[in-house]
Design a protein around this motif. Structure first.
Motif, PDB file in Angstrom:
ATOM      1  N   GLN A  33       0.828  -1.208   0.000  1.00 22.33           N
ATOM      2  CA  GLN A  33       0.000   0.000   0.000  1.00 22.33           C
ATOM      3  C   GLN A  33       0.862   1.257   0.000  1.00 22.33           C
ATOM      4  O   GLN A  33       0.552   2.236  -0.703  1.00 22.33           O
ATOM      5  CB  GLN A  33      -0.921  -0.008   1.220  1.00 22.33           C
ATOM      6  N   ASP A 117      -3.672  -7.055  -1.683  1.00 21.48           N
ATOM      7  CA  ASP A 117      -4.655  -7.532  -0.707  1.00 21.48           C
ATOM      8  C   ASP A 117      -4.297  -8.891  -0.108  1.00 21.48           C
ATOM      9  O   ASP A 117      -5.002  -9.387   0.774  1.00 21.48           O
ATOM     10  CB  ASP A 117      -6.036  -7.639  -1.352  1.00 21.48           C
ATOM     11  N   TYR A 135      -7.769  -9.359   2.249  1.00 24.25           N
ATOM     12  CA  TYR A 135      -8.438  -8.235   2.905  1.00 24.25           C
ATOM     13  C   TYR A 135      -8.128  -6.983   2.092  1.00 24.25           C
ATOM     14  O   TYR A 135      -7.005  -6.805   1.623  1.00 24.25           O
ATOM     15  CB  TYR A 135      -7.946  -8.080   4.344  1.00 24.25           C
ATOM     16  N   ASN A 136      -9.115  -6.102   1.931  1.00 24.57           N
ATOM     17  CA  ASN A 136      -8.941  -4.969   1.014  1.00 24.57           C
ATOM     18  C   ASN A 136      -8.506  -3.679   1.692  1.00 24.57           C
ATOM     19  O   ASN A 136      -8.508  -2.626   1.052  1.00 24.57           O
ATOM     20  CB  ASN A 136     -10.242  -4.719   0.242  1.00 24.57           C
ATOM     21  N   ASP A 137      -8.117  -3.742   2.980  1.00 21.27           N
ATOM     22  CA  ASP A 137      -7.724  -2.502   3.653  1.00 21.27           C
ATOM     23  C   ASP A 137      -6.631  -2.757   4.691  1.00 21.27           C
ATOM     24  O   ASP A 137      -6.720  -2.307   5.831  1.00 21.27           O
ATOM     25  CB  ASP A 137      -8.953  -1.853   4.304  1.00 21.27           C
ATOM     26  N   TRP A 138      -5.584  -3.473   4.284  1.00 21.96           N
ATOM     27  CA  TRP A 138      -4.472  -3.712   5.211  1.00 21.96           C
ATOM     28  C   TRP A 138      -3.794  -2.401   5.593  1.00 21.96           C
ATOM     29  O   TRP A 138      -3.211  -2.292   6.670  1.00 21.96           O
ATOM     30  CB  TRP A 138      -3.434  -4.644   4.575  1.00 21.96           C
TER      31      TRP A 138
END
Length: 427
Positions: A33, A117, A135-138
């Motif tokens: 990210q 993700d 998971y889409n929001d690490w």
């Protein structure tokens, strides 16, 4: 004997995360990210990423009509899957494919999973070993905390019917089975670095230069100035009842408001009026000398851009094509395309072999010819373009045996060059 090199640090640290049963992708578990944000802020890095993705994906599949094949109930086509895989491969050097099976142990659907993700399961945790967490929001951009209930674990890819049946039994039946993940990763039991990790600091530098230039424009290129004054003509009233609740948020004085309105690209021609009671209370503005930022930033920007291009291993002719000589006959760019096709050939081969493996277990034969090869980007030089023709004509003029003055005159009057430029070209 132990050797210690203090100047060398590991780019990422992989540590078990017992809370979620995964291996952290760096200490904050958000390395992909962070890299995405840095690349998004750097125009050169974004361009290089796009160039790599384009060449890895090539011109699609060689087999006619193969890219139009639909591979899941959501309408995903092979062409779109190839593009997504190439995009992740170009930056992260890996990609993820989610597959699910029918009762005949054939792959019934194929989906793309964003590489950023995916997290590997902790090998020391029996419940998550040989699994992958999705998971889409690490990076915690949307939510402050990671919601454990939304983390989905998928089994490691293995099309063996015995393995699939065991995974189905462990999940509690076909209706609860979530499928497998093919996690293509150049590292062995470790997370990969991005393609240009060695120069990610330059991404940040280029983004900072962009912000600096924007600030200079929005402040009207005003010089850095210090204001000396004895007392304000009007003090702002910051004795609000809720001052404790909004600590640090003060109402600006009238002078501060006027000075703020004086700055900016739309305020360059405005006049500010400052009142003072006597000569001793007259405000004084003094500019303080600073380094020549224009030259300094120009040099830094060029060197940063060059390092980013080198970090992505992209030929500079494909990124800075507009800076090439106007006399080029297209050969340099054509050679760069051929070279970059050769450099990315292993990536295309890996994508083709992966797709061949996955769809060899698909419930229907969508590629009867068995040809999964990806067409490289064609290296076609537009030899008939007006610019190329003009360049060839000028090259012929310069190499001819006519007098020097005639060459200069032809360059000035026929091709529009300046006198100094024409003379320099004929030396």
């Amino acid at each position: 004997m132990k050797t210690y090199l203090p100047q060398i640090e590991r780019r990422i640290l992989v540590r078990p995360n017992q809370t979620y049963g995964i291996l952290n992708y760096d200490l904050d578990n958000a390395y992909p990210q962070r890299m995405l944000e840095l690349v998004a802020g750097s125009p050169t890095a974004k361009d290089c990423w796009n160039k790599r993705a384009k060449f890895i994906g090539g011109n699609g599949f060689e087999a006619d009509g193969l890219g139009k094949q639909i591979i899941n109930t959501k309408g995903l086509t092979l062409a779109k899957l190839l593009k997504a895989m190439a995009t992740d491969k170009a930056l992260f050097t890996g990609f993820g494919i989610h597959v699910n099976y029918n009762a005949n142990f054939k792959i019934a659907s194929v989906n793309y999973i964003k590489f950023e993700d995916i997290r590997m399961g902790d090998t020391d945790c029996p419940e998550t070993a040989n699994k992958f967490a999705i998971y889409n929001d690490w990076g915690r951009k949307t939510w402050k905390n990671i919601m454990r209930s939304k983390v989905i674990f998928l089994d490691k890819y293995d099309p063996d019917p015995t393995v699939v049946q065991q995974q189905v039994d462990d999940a509690g039946g076909w209706d609860k089975y979530k499928g497998q993940l093919l996690y293509f990763n150049p590292e062995i039991d470790d997370y990969p670095l991005i393609e240009a990790d060695s120069v990610w600091e330059d991404f940040e530098t280029e983004a900072g230069i962009k912000i600096f230039n924007n600030r200079e424009v929005t402040t009207g290129f005003l010089p850095s100035t210090m204001l000396f004054m004895k007392s304000r003509r009007e003090e702002a009233d910051n004795s609000r009842p809720d001052a404790d609740e909004f600590g640090g948020i003060n109402t600006p004085s009238q002078l501060e408001q006027d000075l703020g309105a004086f700055q900016g690209t739309k305020s360059a021609q405005k006049i500010i009026v400052i009142e003072y009671e006597d000569e001793n209370s007259k405000p004084e503005f003094k500019a303080y000398p600073i380094q020549n930022n224009d030259k300094l930033f120009e040099t830094t920007e060029r060197s940063v851009e060059a390092r980013i291009i080198k970090g992505f291993s992209v030929p500079k002719e494909l990124v800075n094509a507009e800076k090439s000589s106007g006399l080029s006959n297209g050969g340099e760019k054509k050679q760069a395309i051929i070279e970059f096709n050769d450099n990315t050939a292993p990536d295309r081969l890996e994508l083709a072999e992966t797709l061949a493996e996955v769809f060899s277990h698909f419930y229907t034969n969508i590629n009867p010819a068995g040809n999964w090869a990806i067409t490289p980007v064609p290296a076609i030089a537009a030899d008939d373009s007006p610019g190329i023709k003009a360049g060839n004509a000028i090259n012929d003029l310069l190499s001819s045996a006519i007098p020097l003055q005639n060459k200069i005159a032809a360059l000035v009057y026929a091709y529009g060059f300046k006198q100094a430029e024409a003379e320099a070209m004929c030396k």
